[in-house]
Design a protein around this motif. Structure first.
Motif, PDB file in Angstrom:
ATOM      1  N   TYR A 197      -0.764 -26.534 -19.806  1.00 16.99           N
ATOM      2  CA  TYR A 197      -0.473 -27.634 -20.732  1.00 16.99           C
ATOM      3  C   TYR A 197       0.748 -27.277 -21.576  1.00 16.99           C
ATOM      4  CZ  TYR A 197      -2.980 -24.507 -23.938  1.00 16.99           C
ATOM      5  OH  TYR A 197      -3.388 -23.413 -24.674  1.00 16.99           O
ATOM      6  N   ALA A 241      -2.195 -31.785 -20.028  1.00 22.57           N
ATOM      7  CA  ALA A 241      -3.099 -30.762 -19.492  1.00 22.57           C
ATOM      8  C   ALA A 241      -3.412 -31.023 -18.019  1.00 22.57           C
ATOM      9  CB  ALA A 241      -4.387 -30.722 -20.311  1.00 22.57           C
ATOM     10  N   LEU A 298      -5.698 -23.628 -16.107  1.00 23.82           N
ATOM     11  CA  LEU A 298      -5.464 -24.648 -17.137  1.00 23.82           C
ATOM     12  C   LEU A 298      -4.029 -24.511 -17.620  1.00 23.82           C
ATOM     13  CD1 LEU A 298      -6.258 -26.792 -19.249  1.00 23.82           C
ATOM     14  CD2 LEU A 298      -7.096 -24.923 -20.696  1.00 23.82           C
ATOM     15  N   ARG A 347      -9.257 -33.895 -26.267  1.00 23.33           N
ATOM     16  CA  ARG A 347      -8.810 -32.819 -27.147  1.00 23.33           C
ATOM     17  C   ARG A 347      -9.652 -32.870 -28.414  1.00 23.33           C
ATOM     18  NH1 ARG A 347      -7.557 -29.672 -30.824  1.00 23.33           N
ATOM     19  NH2 ARG A 347      -5.439 -28.931 -31.272  1.00 23.33           N
ATOM     20  N   MET A 405      -1.535 -28.378 -28.895  1.00 23.10           N
ATOM     21  CA  MET A 405      -1.666 -28.814 -27.511  1.00 23.10           C
ATOM     22  C   MET A 405      -1.430 -30.321 -27.382  1.00 23.10           C
ATOM     23  SD  MET A 405      -5.072 -28.697 -25.149  1.00 23.10           S
ATOM     24  CE  MET A 405      -5.005 -28.920 -23.383  1.00 23.10           C
TER      25      MET A 405
END
Length: 514
Positions: free
Chosen positions: A198, A85, A196, A99, A80
């Motif tokens: 990302y 995000a 969410l 993160r 990620m």
């Protein structure tokens, strides 16, 4: 009790929640859109280390208390990119994003407890009795773990007897799975559904073509699989899957995704003994720890492989495909949508039917470049060419990928060649190379020269029982242009029709710059 508490925390899938913490580990809906490795172009996909990326969108339902809360989204992708995000649906928005890259693992626990007190459970060397002993981790987890007890400094795991460390609990900054934390504030308790989204590294996709020759090589039954790869340790079950063909403009990330210590714990020992064998006053500083081992490559994919035998390929070409990716427009790009929900497994691959063109017309051509010719006979390369239009039985965007061509011989389909196909839009020429042909050979000889030009002769021999078309690319400026010569890719194109079991001769003149 300490070991039991740690085990329960590991099995629960998340660190224990603290006051003001909301743990979200249930995803009600997920969409995965995969973009190709931007540096790969038409090259083969690296299944063990995918270099592309994916846009992941998740739907989760949360109960958020009044006041300030930390929401932990557990189970995001390993690769990620937290700066990408976006969390939508929170009443008061997001104040901060983090993160959490430190994962629960043997090495992660050692790293989290560095310079802290733990309990050693070990076997006494003299009596064999199992006992517990307080210790402080002084070094680790890379290059070995050094612990200090009331008996001195030792390297863990070097006594030759069973040893293990017990921890008081799981540190708050360790997660069982990759986690994104966000900070938000609400004036009252609410239940909300949030989105969410990302970008994440470690994904890739490619087209995989299978072509069966028919009508003596004049047509190909062209079938393509859409192959996607997930190189991370987080899977996405029952996902809506899309892939994008083309090269969107995207700057490289200035840094890779955050990483914690490696999950595996590598213990190192002195060659002969342990340091506590000697009196404390004789202890000298331990030698420098060896460099940590290189990070292990991603585990070989647990492939959801599909073995296509000759019989199954024939059946695929003859019968309609029940499930096939559907093409859509995405601006100037092409989007292929899988019409059913699928699981994008962790460290895995998946294949879905992409296109099926049962009768595409391809012309056989034997080609060579005269820049590397010789008077000794040399084989010519066999290529299959077609224009990507409906008249040729194609007329669809063809994403880049590998292609395997099979030819029937005595009732069996045998591999005739493999090649990498570049992205081809509608109207472009499609070319598949099948390698050198020993049946069609050529020689090049200089037959004259003066101050302004050189004269050359090409001789072609055809040992096949049918006539063939030969093409030669001349990358030099011609003094005279023979009839039928035309400009091709890489230079002037000379063509010859060579009769079955026959020969042909071409001559041309090259202009000299003197």
């Amino acid at each position: 009790m300490r070991a039991t508490a740690l085990l329960l925390a590991l099995l629960s899938g998340a660190a224990p929640a603290t006051a003001g913490t909301v743990v979200s580990d249930v995803v009600s809906d997920v969409s995965v859109t995969i973009y190709r490795d931007p540096g790969r172009r038409e090259g083969a996909m690296n299944h063990a280390w995918p270099g592309g990326y994916a846009l992941i969108s998740e739907t989760r339902t949360l109960r958020i208390p009044a006041g300030e809360s930390v929401i932990r989204f557990v189970g995001v992708a390993d690769g990620m990119l937290p700066e990408t995000a976006i969390v939508s649906g929170l009443p008061s928005g997001v104040r901060e994003k983090n993160r959490d890259a430190r994962l629960i693992s043997p090495a992660g626990l050692v790293d989290a407890y560095l310079k802290r007190r733990v309990t050693l459970q070990r076997t006494n060397r003299q009596t064999g009795q199992v006992r517990e002993q307080d210790a402080i981790i002084q070094a680790g987890p890379n290059g070995g773990v050094l612990v200090q007890t009331d008996e001195g400094v030792e390297a863990l795991g070097c006594s030759g007897l069973p040893e293990r460390m017990l921890y008081d609990g799981v540190p708050d900054d360790l997660s069982a799975r990759p986690t994104l934390s966000v900070l938000t504030t609400n004036d009252r308790a609410v239940e909300v559904t949030v989105q969410l989204s990302y970008l994440a590294q470690g994904f890739d996709w490619s087209a995989s073509y299978v072509a069966d020759m028919a009508d003596g090589g004049a047509t190909l039954g062209l079938f393509a699989w859409l192959t996607v790869a997930n190189g991370g340790g987080q899977g996405f079950a029952d996902a809506s899957l899309q892939v994008v063909a083309g090269q969107p403009n995207r700057d490289r990330a200035r840094r890779g995704p955050p990483t914690g210590p490696p999950p595996a714990l590598h213990l190192q020992c002195w060659p002969m003994d342990i340091t506590s064998t000697y009196p404390r006053w004789s202890l000298t500083p331990p030698p420098p720890a060896p460099p940590p081992p290189p990070p292990a490559p991603m585990m070989a994919m647990a492939e959801e492989s599909i073995v296509v035998t000759a019989q199954r390929r024939t059946a695929l070409m003859a019968a309609p495909v029940a499930i096939s990716a559907e093409q859509e427009e995405l601006g100037d790009l092409k989007l292929y949508r899988v019409p059913i929900r699928v699981t994008v497994a962790a460290k895995g691959q998946k294949q879905v039917a992409m296109l099926n063109q049962p009768s595409a017309k391809f012309a056989r051509r034997y080609v060579a470049s005269v820049s590397d010719g010789d008077e000794a006979p040399r084989p010519m390369a066999l290529v299959l060419r077609a224009k990507n239009d409906k008249a040729s039985g194609l007329g669809l965007p063809l994403p880049a990928g590998g292609v395997a061509v099979f030819e029937p011989v005595a009732g069996r389909n045998l591999l005739a060649g493999e090649d990498q196909l570049a992205d081809r839009a509608i109207g472009e020429e499609v070319e598949i190379g099948l390698g050198d042909s020993p049946d069609v050979q050529w020689t090049l000889k200089r037959i004259g020269e003066d101050k302004r030009r050189q004269d050359w002769r090409i001789s072609v021999t055809n040992a096949r029982p049918v006539a063939v078309d030969a093409e030669f690319v001349v990358p030099y400026e011609l003094a005279d242009r023979p009839a039928g010569v035309e400009r091709g890719k890489g230079g002037w194109l000379l063509k010859a029709r060579v009769a079955a079991n026959g020969t042909a001769t071409l001559t041309y003149r090259v202009k000299l710059d003197r």
